[in-house]
Write a protein that holds these residues in place. Structure first.
Motif, PDB file in Angstrom:
ATOM      1  N   ASN A  50       0.808  -1.223   0.000  1.00 35.92           N
ATOM      2  CA  ASN A  50       0.000   0.000   0.000  1.00 35.92           C
ATOM      3  C   ASN A  50       0.845   1.278   0.000  1.00 35.92           C
ATOM      4  O   ASN A  50       0.302   2.372   0.018  1.00 35.92           O
ATOM      5  CB  ASN A  50      -0.936   0.017   1.215  1.00 35.92           C
ATOM      6  CG  ASN A  50      -2.095  -0.957   1.056  1.00 35.92           C
ATOM      7  OD1 ASN A  50      -2.524  -1.230  -0.065  1.00 35.92           O
ATOM      8  ND2 ASN A  50      -2.590  -1.489   2.161  1.00 35.92           N
ATOM      9  N   ARG A  58      -0.512   4.017   6.178  1.00 34.18           N
ATOM     10  CA  ARG A  58      -1.235   4.761   7.217  1.00 34.18           C
ATOM     11  C   ARG A  58      -1.777   6.077   6.665  1.00 34.18           C
ATOM     12  O   ARG A  58      -2.910   6.457   6.968  1.00 34.18           O
ATOM     13  CB  ARG A  58      -0.302   5.020   8.399  1.00 34.18           C
ATOM     14  CG  ARG A  58      -0.985   5.699   9.571  1.00 34.18           C
ATOM     15  CD  ARG A  58      -0.071   5.787  10.782  1.00 34.18           C
ATOM     16  NE  ARG A  58      -0.751   6.372  11.914  1.00 34.18           N
ATOM     17  CZ  ARG A  58      -0.193   6.541  13.108  1.00 34.18           C
ATOM     18  NH1 ARG A  58       1.062   6.121  13.307  1.00 34.18           N
ATOM     19  NH2 ARG A  58      -0.867   7.083  14.099  1.00 34.18           N
ATOM     20  N   ARG A 112      -2.586   6.720   3.568  1.00 36.62           N
ATOM     21  CA  ARG A 112      -3.674   6.434   2.621  1.00 36.62           C
ATOM     22  C   ARG A 112      -4.952   6.037   3.352  1.00 36.62           C
ATOM     23  O   ARG A 112      -6.056   6.429   2.956  1.00 36.62           O
ATOM     24  CB  ARG A 112      -3.243   5.340   1.651  1.00 36.62           C
ATOM     25  CG  ARG A 112      -2.031   5.735   0.822  1.00 36.62           C
ATOM     26  CD  ARG A 112      -1.629   4.665  -0.152  1.00 36.62           C
ATOM     27  NE  ARG A 112      -2.579   4.560  -1.248  1.00 36.62           N
ATOM     28  CZ  ARG A 112      -2.471   3.695  -2.249  1.00 36.62           C
ATOM     29  NH1 ARG A 112      -1.442   2.838  -2.275  1.00 36.62           N
ATOM     30  NH2 ARG A 112      -3.362   3.659  -3.215  1.00 36.62           N
ATOM     31  N   ALA A 113      -4.797   5.288   4.451  1.00 42.72           N
ATOM     32  CA  ALA A 113      -5.968   4.912   5.244  1.00 42.72           C
ATOM     33  C   ALA A 113      -6.577   6.150   5.908  1.00 42.72           C
ATOM     34  O   ALA A 113      -7.805   6.304   5.961  1.00 42.72           O
ATOM     35  CB  ALA A 113      -5.576   3.880   6.291  1.00 42.72           C
ATOM     36  N   ASP A 124      -8.690   8.133   3.495  1.00 41.32           N
ATOM     37  CA  ASP A 124     -10.021   7.556   3.244  1.00 41.32           C
ATOM     38  C   ASP A 124     -11.040   8.052   4.261  1.00 41.32           C
ATOM     39  O   ASP A 124     -12.219   8.233   3.950  1.00 41.32           O
ATOM     40  CB  ASP A 124      -9.953   6.033   3.270  1.00 41.32           C
ATOM     41  CG  ASP A 124      -9.253   5.457   2.049  1.00 41.32           C
ATOM     42  OD1 ASP A 124      -9.194   6.173   1.027  1.00 41.32           O
ATOM     43  OD2 ASP A 124      -8.753   4.326   2.120  1.00 41.32           O
ATOM     44  N   TYR A 125     -10.593   8.268   5.494  1.00 39.92           N
ATOM     45  CA  TYR A 125     -11.508   8.674   6.570  1.00 39.92           C
ATOM     46  C   TYR A 125     -11.563  10.184   6.781  1.00 39.92           C
ATOM     47  O   TYR A 125     -12.605  10.721   7.145  1.00 39.92           O
ATOM     48  CB  TYR A 125     -11.089   8.011   7.895  1.00 39.92           C
ATOM     49  CG  TYR A 125     -11.365   6.536   7.954  1.00 39.92           C
ATOM     50  CD1 TYR A 125     -12.650   6.033   8.226  1.00 39.92           C
ATOM     51  CD2 TYR A 125     -10.350   5.610   7.746  1.00 39.92           C
ATOM     52  CE1 TYR A 125     -12.909   4.669   8.286  1.00 39.92           C
ATOM     53  CE2 TYR A 125     -10.592   4.238   7.796  1.00 39.92           C
ATOM     54  CZ  TYR A 125     -11.866   3.782   8.068  1.00 39.92           C
ATOM     55  OH  TYR A 125     -12.115   2.430   8.114  1.00 39.92           O
TER      56      TYR A 125
END
Length: 234
Positions: free
Chosen positions: A156, A178, A180-181, A184-185
């Motif tokens: 990722n 981390r 990229r995650a 998303d949020y």
């Protein structure tokens, strides 16, 4: 406003009677002086002799001259930055290797801003050339190898390069798993600031920063930029 700033030295202040072996050397001295003082420069005019060769020219503040509207609709005219500033140096060309300052005006009729010199067009181009030359082939290969290793450890992990015409690294972007995650949020609010800092290569570090549900700043990605133009930002 008219006196040299603390960034000026005796070596880069133009003076009457100074001689140079090339126009480039003379222009570079005046550009460095202008950069330390906080004003832009441009060539103002030139005069040739009977043989067609340049005999005289002037270099001065980019705010010289006055604005003359050319459009018919005054409401669509763009604001002018010209203030009819008289700051300049006049140069007599005596031969191919003798460029002499014949007269000089150091006073400006507008505020100077040394801290913003890197945003002035005439200095910005030189800074961009220096940044691109400092990140050479060896550095680009090292960065590419490191990012490739990171991607092998974490699928990722994402990175991308922008290369110049000589295949040298110009701009870089990367984001780990981390980041990229988090994006998303928490991508509703994001800042992108190229004035954060520069590294020892004098390349701009541009972090993408978001805000989580606790109101805390979180890193969403990072970039290294050699210039501050639309193409690099894109």
């Amino acid at each position: 406003m008219d006196e040299p700033s603390s960034q000026c030295t005796e070596d880069n202040i133009p003076k009457f009677g100074m001689s140079f072996v090339s126009e480039n050397d003379l222009r570079e001295l005046y550009r460095l002086y202008a950069q330390s003082m906080g004003f832009g420069v441009r060539k103002l005019g030139t005069r040739n002799g009977p043989d067609g060769k340049q005999k005289f020219f002037s270099i001065g503040c980019a705010k010289c001259g006055s604005f003359t509207p050319r459009g018919k609709n005054i409401f669509q005219l763009r604001p002018s930055t010209k203030t009819d500033c008289k700051a300049r140096i006049n140069i007599v060309v005596r031969n191919d290797f003798d460029f002499k300052i014949s007269s000089i005006i150091l006073q400006h009729n507008h505020p100077l801003s040394p801290s913003n010199s890197r945003h002035i067009r005439s200095h910005k181009l030189k800074l961009e050339e220096a940044r691109r030359s400092r990140l050479g082939n060896g550095d680009a290969e090292a960065v590419s190898h490191y990012f490739s290793q990171m991607q092998n450890k974490c699928l990722n992990f994402h990175y991308t390069f922008d290369l110049d015409e000589d295949s040298r690294m110009r701009n870089v972007f990367w984001a780990d798993a981390r980041c990229r995650a988090s994006y998303d949020y928490f991508s509703d609010v994001m800042t992108f600031d190229t004035t954060y800092l520069t590294n020892h290569y004098d390349i701009l570090f541009a972090p993408f920063v978001g805000v989580n549900h606790h109101g805390q700043s979180i890193l969403l990605g990072c970039g290294l930029l050699s210039s501050e133009d639309v193409a690099s930002f894109t």
